[in-house]
Write an enzyme that holds these catalytic residues in place. Structure first.
Site, PDB file in Angstrom:
ATOM      1  N   GLY A  28      49.160 -55.528  -4.988  1.00 19.69           N
ATOM      2  CA  GLY A  28      48.742 -55.142  -6.321  1.00 19.69           C
ATOM      3  C   GLY A  28      47.629 -54.120  -6.305  1.00 19.69           C
ATOM      4  O   GLY A  28      47.152 -53.709  -7.370  1.00 19.69           O
ATOM      5  N   ASP A  29      47.190 -53.704  -5.123  1.00 20.93           N
ATOM      6  CA  ASP A  29      46.126 -52.701  -4.992  1.00 20.93           C
ATOM      7  C   ASP A  29      46.434 -51.879  -3.747  1.00 20.93           C
ATOM      8  O   ASP A  29      47.569 -51.880  -3.271  1.00 20.93           O
ATOM      9  CB  ASP A  29      44.757 -53.381  -4.925  1.00 20.93           C
ATOM     10  N   ASP A  30      45.449 -51.176  -3.203  1.00 20.77           N
ATOM     11  CA  ASP A  30      45.696 -50.330  -2.040  1.00 20.77           C
ATOM     12  C   ASP A  30      46.237 -51.165  -0.879  1.00 20.77           C
ATOM     13  O   ASP A  30      45.707 -52.237  -0.568  1.00 20.77           O
ATOM     14  CB  ASP A  30      44.402 -49.648  -1.603  1.00 20.77           C
ATOM     15  N   SER A  45      53.263 -50.329  -3.439  1.00 22.04           N
ATOM     16  CA  SER A  45      52.151 -50.629  -4.347  1.00 22.04           C
ATOM     17  C   SER A  45      52.221 -49.693  -5.559  1.00 22.04           C
ATOM     18  O   SER A  45      51.623 -48.622  -5.553  1.00 22.04           O
ATOM     19  CB  SER A  45      50.807 -50.486  -3.645  1.00 22.04           C
TER      20      SER A  45
END
Length: 476
Positions: A257-259, A290
């Site tokens: 959900g992020d880098d 992502s």
């Protein structure tokens, strides 16, 4: 218990495939004895071995094993100067709160073993903020300890036969979304002020926040991980080396959900004061998904500096951007000598190349507005990208341009919708050169017949060889 071992240096590590021979003997009267031999590769082998059940562990997914983990590791720490010890987590579901590792120690998760992070906050001790951050990421003040934690360690290994660590992060994500967090969420694995770290051959799922966070540490190998979180989960970065040196990240698959990977080194005035850069880092053979973040980010917390990062043979699918540099006025620090080659991209939802000088998230009002970051020596080459929204968004800082950008041998196919809209490149306050790039870059990057450089020397961490270690355990 003592087990035999072979310490044979291996020139390469075959992912996922681990030689496992398990012979099950049924012994009448005395019950059943499962005797397993398992070979695995590690930076160091151990002389002593024990199983979590030896310390009262119960793998029913309901009983808390926090005490069992802590008791086992405390007991095994006595062997640190006698060949080290390993704790075997057998098949089962092992519910636990945070626990601390020790030096010259291996935590080994067998196939079918699942460590479950407790959703009882009383099972998570509180820690002060990291000195290079000055506060927690979610809230001012303290933060919860990670699920698996260690500090001031030497020679620590977390590995397995593709066992699983499940952070059960939905409890924490809900609190984040509902603005109920007064203390920063725990990470899954965090190792501080340590040397010789290996994290490998595991499946990590649903971390409360960042998954793997080696910090103020050196000589780190992170290899063969499958990291999975819902693509809408908040701040579930995959691997975040932070103010760390000599780091090798390879053969990992991340859905986040992020880098997928974020290299960091402290936040504004706190990172400047702490002054410990992240450097000598190699990332290779990564696959990332992502939709809301980058495959690889540098920053935004980069106030201690980031340098000598090498990225090669990486793939992003359905991802917001490829390699992104995030900085801002007030950060200070630097990002320099970043080399990226051999990139395959399919469906990039925003930008292939994204350099940002206005990522202005600050820990507090104490940052120095005159602290300008230095961004220079950013090299991209050999990139193939399909179904892209925008080729590049390169945004430096007025009176503080990003310099030394080199982009060569790049083919970007824009999506049909984008072809009919705005320019494929947007550039301000940057300088550099390009060669053989399609579509044609902005005028601030002059065209020149050149092949952008990539280092030919090896980092020291690349030469680290693995030993073939053996578990021979008896579980009644």
């Amino acid at each position: 218990m003592v087990f035999s071992q072979k310490e044979i240096k291996s020139p390469r590590w075959t992912l996922i495939e681990i030689n496992v021979i398990c012979v099950i003997s049924i012994v009448l009267i005395f019950g059943s004895l499962a005797e397993c031999n398992l070979d695995y590769l590690a930076i160091n082998c151990r002389k002593h071995s024990a199983v979590l059940t030896d310390f009262g562990g119960v793998g029913d997914g309901k009983t808390s094993n926090t005490k069992a983990f802590n008791t086992a590791i405390t007991k095994l720490s006595q062997y640190a100067n006698d060949g080290g010890a390993q704790l075997i987590v057998p098949p089962g579901k092992w519910l636990t709160g945070s626990f601390n590792l020790t030096s010259h120690f291996t935590l080994f998760l067998q196939k079918g073993a699942v460590i479950l992070g407790s959703q009882d906050e009383s099972q998570w001790p509180q820690l002060p903020p990291l000195p290079s951050y000055g506060r927690g990421r979610d809230a001012p003040g303290p933060r919860f300890s990670s699920l698996i934690f260690g500090t001031h360690l030497t020679d620590v290994i977390i590995t397995g036969n593709n066992g699983t660590i499940d952070g059960q992060g939905s409890y924490w994500w809900d609190k984040f979304h509902n603005k109920q967090l007064k203390i920063t969420r725990p990470y899954m694995i965090e190792i501080l002020y340590s040397d010789q770290i290996q994290i490998s051959n595991l499946t990590l799922i649903n971390s409360p926040s960042w998954f793997v966070h080696p910090t103020y540490s050196s000589n780190i190998i992170i290899k063969g991980l499958t990291i999975l979180a819902p693509v809408d989960s908040p701040n579930t970065d995959g691997i975040d080396p932070d103010s760390s040196t000599n780091v090798r990240i390879e053969d990992n698959y991340i859905v986040s959900g992020d880098d997928c990977i974020a290299i960091k080194s402290g936040w504004d005035q706190y990172g400047i004061k702490f002054g410990k850069p992240s450097k000598q880092i190699i990332i290779r053979r990564l696959t990332c998904i992502s939709p809301d973040s980058a495959m690889i980010a540098l920053g935004s917390e980069m106030s201690g500096g980031i340098e000598n990062v090498r990225v090669e043979d990486v793939t992003a699918i359905n991802t917001e951007s490829a390699v992104r540099i995030k900085s801002a006025v007030g950060r200070g620090g630097y990002v320099k000598d970043i080399f990226v080659k051999g990139v395959k991209l399919n469906t990039i939802l925003r930008y292939v190349f994204w350099l940002t000088g206005s990522y202005g998230d600050h820990p507090d009002n104490g940052f120095d507005p005159k602290a300008l970051p230095k961004i220079t020596g950013i090299i991209f080459r050999d990139v193939i990208a399909k179904n892209v929204t925008v080729a590049g968004q390169l945004e430096g800082i007025s009176n503080d341009p990003f310099t030394g950008i080199c982009i060569s041998n790049v083919t970007i196919e824009l999506s049909e919708l984008k072809k009919k809209k705005k320019l494929p490149w947007n550039c301000t306050d940057v300088s550099g050169v390009t060669s053989n790039v399609v579509p044609k870059p902005c005028d601030l990057l002059s065209e020149k017949k050149i092949e952008c450089p990539f280092p030919t020397d090896k980092l020291a961490i690349e030469d680290v060889q693995f030993k073939t270690c053996n578990i021979k355990s008896s579980v009644f």
